[in-house]
Design an enzyme around this catalytic site. Structure first.
Site, PDB file in Angstrom:
ATOM      1  CE  LYS A 127      -7.296   6.533  -9.271  1.00  0.00           C
ATOM      2  NZ  LYS A 127      -6.794   6.092  -8.028  1.00  0.00           N
ATOM      3  CB  CYS A 182      -2.335   3.669 -10.267  1.00  0.00           C
ATOM      4  SG  CYS A 182      -2.406   2.828  -8.696  1.00  0.00           S
TER       5      CYS A 182
HETATM    6  N1  SAJ Z   1       7.324   9.035 -12.459  1.00  0.00           N
HETATM    7  C1  SAJ Z   1       8.269   9.562 -13.338  1.00  0.00           C
HETATM    8  N2  SAJ Z   1       8.460  10.907 -13.352  1.00  0.00           N
HETATM    9  C2  SAJ Z   1       7.762  11.759 -12.540  1.00  0.00           C
HETATM   10  C3  SAJ Z   1       6.785  11.226 -11.669  1.00  0.00           C
HETATM   11  C4  SAJ Z   1       6.597   9.855 -11.648  1.00  0.00           C
HETATM   12  O1  SAJ Z   1       8.926   8.825 -14.080  1.00  0.00           O
HETATM   13  O2  SAJ Z   1       8.007  12.966 -12.612  1.00  0.00           O
HETATM   14  C5  SAJ Z   1       7.092   7.572 -12.427  1.00  0.00           C
HETATM   15  C6  SAJ Z   1       7.435   6.942 -11.080  1.00  0.00           C
HETATM   16  O3  SAJ Z   1       8.795   6.670 -10.984  1.00  0.00           O
HETATM   17  C7  SAJ Z   1       6.579   5.684 -11.133  1.00  0.00           C
HETATM   18  C8  SAJ Z   1       5.332   6.136 -11.890  1.00  0.00           C
HETATM   19  O4  SAJ Z   1       5.717   7.316 -12.576  1.00  0.00           O
HETATM   20  O5  SAJ Z   1       7.231   4.661 -11.848  1.00  0.00           O
HETATM   21  C9  SAJ Z   1       4.103   6.389 -11.048  1.00  0.00           C
HETATM   22  O6  SAJ Z   1       4.457   7.056  -9.850  1.00  0.00           O
HETATM   23  P1  SAJ Z   1       3.597   8.256  -9.218  1.00  0.00           P
HETATM   24  O7  SAJ Z   1       4.270   8.681  -7.978  1.00  0.00           O
HETATM   25  O8  SAJ Z   1       3.354   9.273 -10.236  1.00  0.00           O
HETATM   26  O9  SAJ Z   1       2.178   7.605  -8.944  1.00  0.00           O
HETATM   27  P2  SAJ Z   1       1.631   6.281  -8.159  1.00  0.00           P
HETATM   28  O10 SAJ Z   1       1.386   5.226  -9.205  1.00  0.00           O
HETATM   29  O11 SAJ Z   1       2.469   5.915  -7.015  1.00  0.00           O
HETATM   30  O12 SAJ Z   1       0.235   6.837  -7.592  1.00  0.00           O
HETATM   31  C10 SAJ Z   1      -0.693   7.431  -8.493  1.00  0.00           C
HETATM   32  C11 SAJ Z   1      -1.145   8.792  -7.931  1.00  0.00           C
HETATM   33  N3  SAJ Z   1      -1.899   9.520  -8.948  1.00  0.00           N
HETATM   34  C12 SAJ Z   1      -1.571  10.786  -9.304  1.00  0.00           C
HETATM   35  O13 SAJ Z   1      -0.642  11.389  -8.807  1.00  0.00           O
HETATM   36  C13 SAJ Z   1      -2.438  11.443 -10.326  1.00  0.00           C
HETATM   37  C14 SAJ Z   1      -1.998   8.559  -6.676  1.00  0.00           C
HETATM   38  O14 SAJ Z   1      -2.520   9.788  -6.207  1.00  0.00           O
HETATM   39  C15 SAJ Z   1      -3.152   7.595  -6.990  1.00  0.00           C
HETATM   40  O15 SAJ Z   1      -3.930   7.323  -5.818  1.00  0.00           O
HETATM   41  C16 SAJ Z   1      -2.547   6.290  -7.454  1.00  0.00           C
HETATM   42  O16 SAJ Z   1      -1.802   6.543  -8.661  1.00  0.00           O
HETATM   43  C17 SAJ Z   1      -3.690   5.308  -7.711  1.00  0.00           C
HETATM   44  O17 SAJ Z   1      -3.903   4.434  -6.855  1.00  0.00           O
HETATM   45  O18 SAJ Z   1      -4.397   5.465  -8.707  1.00  0.00           O
END
Ligand code: SAJ
Length: 413
Positions: A212, A266
């Site tokens: 994870k 996360c």
């Molecule tokens: N972000 C960027 N650029 C990108 C993708 C995301 O700047 O290309 C930023 C987003 O704007 C945000 C942050 O990253 O601020 C996180 O967003 P996210 O959509 O990547 O992830 P979370 O935090 O909403 O959810 C993540 C997910 N993990 C992965 O994709 C590996 C989700 O599957 C997990 O269940 C969750 O963390 C968790 O609970 O751990």
């Protein structure tokens, strides 16, 4: 008569509540436990205290079926699922250490009710070794009570659902069932089968814990690459959005999108658990965290530079949430940027279509206004979140304004 519940879920937040509810709608008798009385009351009325598409419908159905009830204290159950927060604490020297106090209290809280053969599952994202600690804490508490409870099973089954798509992903994501023993893995797998339609893979608890953390650290490192690229491109006068589109035409290149920083509870947290466990080895992951955490400051610098020469500059901060189309402001870099700008003396018009009042950090410092008002009034338009509502702004409206687009939704057009 067997009075125990099938499942007790400890912690009714973003993970615990959907999980408790889905078990209940699949016919399990579920007790949801939360230490906050208002949360317990809200859920028992069939309502919710957090925002997630369709979660209200699921919780109402679960409560109305009679299969889900919330309480302050645990009661006997066949399975206990721990889904409490695992934040970190920042030490004076800047290092981050995981705070397992909520997990420890949850583990200790079931000592009075746990019965031989019960399964204890940790769902909270946790440092490697936490499932073993749960066993130790529970055994310690049982010893204090003078209770001997044989055959307890322990497993880590991390949750991987994406905020905004939780209900779909609960069912369709593959799962990991990592037991302290193979029997615990097998029992955990059987349990989740009742609603999970994807693969459920058995492993040991430490590998499950690390899996994870690895998933979120992988994403963090990849976002850091995109964020670093945006700094390099800015320096070299290259449009990063166009560059990424071009590079991604290579069949084995898939660069993520730069942004104002990484938010949420996360991705910005979990890599630190790895860094804390192996500080000398996890050098790339630490740097990625630093790159992503440094991005808000860089954005603030851009606003400062853009405002040079303006008298009483005003900024429209478009979006406060940590990512698109959600109302979640936790650890949001956009909120951090807006707050910082207000503290520096900028007049801040905050636009966040997904909330109806300003978060505490901005109260008395900024004004929450509608998009149209902000577009007219502000000198600088600072795009922080790629909400759909902002993608629909006609380019003509932006003419003659100073725009800073941290998500590339205007600049890439
Ligand atoms: N972000 C960027 N650029 C990108 C993708 C995301 O700047 O290309 C930023 C987003 O704007 C945000 C942050 O990253 O601020 C996180 O967003 P996210 O959509 O990547 O992830 P979370 O935090 O909403 O959810 C993540 C997910 N993990 C992965 O994709 C590996 C989700 O599957 C997990 O269940 C969750 O963390 C968790 O609970 O751990």
């Amino acid at each position: 008569m067997n009075k125990s519940h099938d499942v007790a879920v400890l912690g009714l937040g973003y993970i615990g509540l959907p999980t408790a509810s889905i078990f209940a709608t699949k016919g399990k008798r579920v007790l949801g436990v939360d230490v906050v009385p208002a949360v317990v009351e809200t859920i028992n009325q069939g309502s919710i205290h957090i925002h997630e598409p369709d979660l209200d419908v699921l919780v109402r159905a679960a409560v109305q079926s009679g299969n889900l009830r919330a309480a302050i204290k645990p009661e006997p159950a066949e399975v206990f699922i721990v889904a409490v927060p695992t934040p970190f604490q920042v030490k004076a020297d800047g290092s981050r250490v995981p705070d397992l106090s909520f997990v420890e209290s949850a583990a200790r809280s079931i000592a009075t009710v746990v019965q031989p053969g019960n399964l204890v599952i940790l769902e909270s994202t946790s440092p490697v070794g936490t499932t073993e600690k749960i066993k130790a804490w529970l055994e310690d508490e049982l010893a204090k009570l003078g209770r001997k409870v044989d055959g307890l099973l322990y497993a880590h089954c991390p949750e991987r659902i994406l905020p905004g798509q939780m209900l779909k992903e609960l069912v369709s994501n593959d799962r990991i069932a990592g037991g302290l023993t193979p029997e615990a893995s097998r029992k955990a797998k059987e349990l989740y089968r009742c609603f999970c339609s994807a693969d459920i893979v058995e492993t040991d608890a430490r590998t499950a814990e690390m899996a994870k953390l690895t998933e979120n650290a992988f994403r963090d490192v990849n976002i850091a690459f995109a964020n670093e690229l945006s700094l390099v491109c800015d320096k070299l006068g290259i449009k990063v959005w166009e560059l990424i589109k071009l590079a991604n035409r290579h069949p084995r290149v898939k660069i993520l999108q730069p942004g104002p920083g990484v938010g949420g509870h996360c991705i910005a947290v979990d890599p630190w658990f790895i860094v804390d466990s192996a500080p000398k080895e996890a050098r790339l992951m630490r740097t990625a965290r630093e790159v992503n955490d440094g991005k808000p400051d860089w954005v603030i610098g851009k606003v400062r530079a853009a405002s040079a020469g303006l008298k009483d500059p005003s900024v429209a901060c478009l979006g406060l949430a940590f990512k698109a189309n959600i109302d979640d402001l936790r650890e949001s870099p956009s909120l951090e940027i807006a707050t910082h700008l207000a503290d520096e003396g900028f007049k801040v018009w905050a636009v966040e279509p997904h909330v109806c009042e300003l978060p505490k950090a901005l109260q008395g410092k900024a004004e929450l206004v509608g998009l149209e008002e902000a577009l007219v009034k502000a000198d600088i338009l600072l795009l922080l979140v790629d909400h759909d509502a902002f993608k629909r702004i006609p380019p003509s409206t932006l003419m003659g304004k100073i725009t800073i687009d941290t998500r590339g939704i205007w600049n890439s057009q």
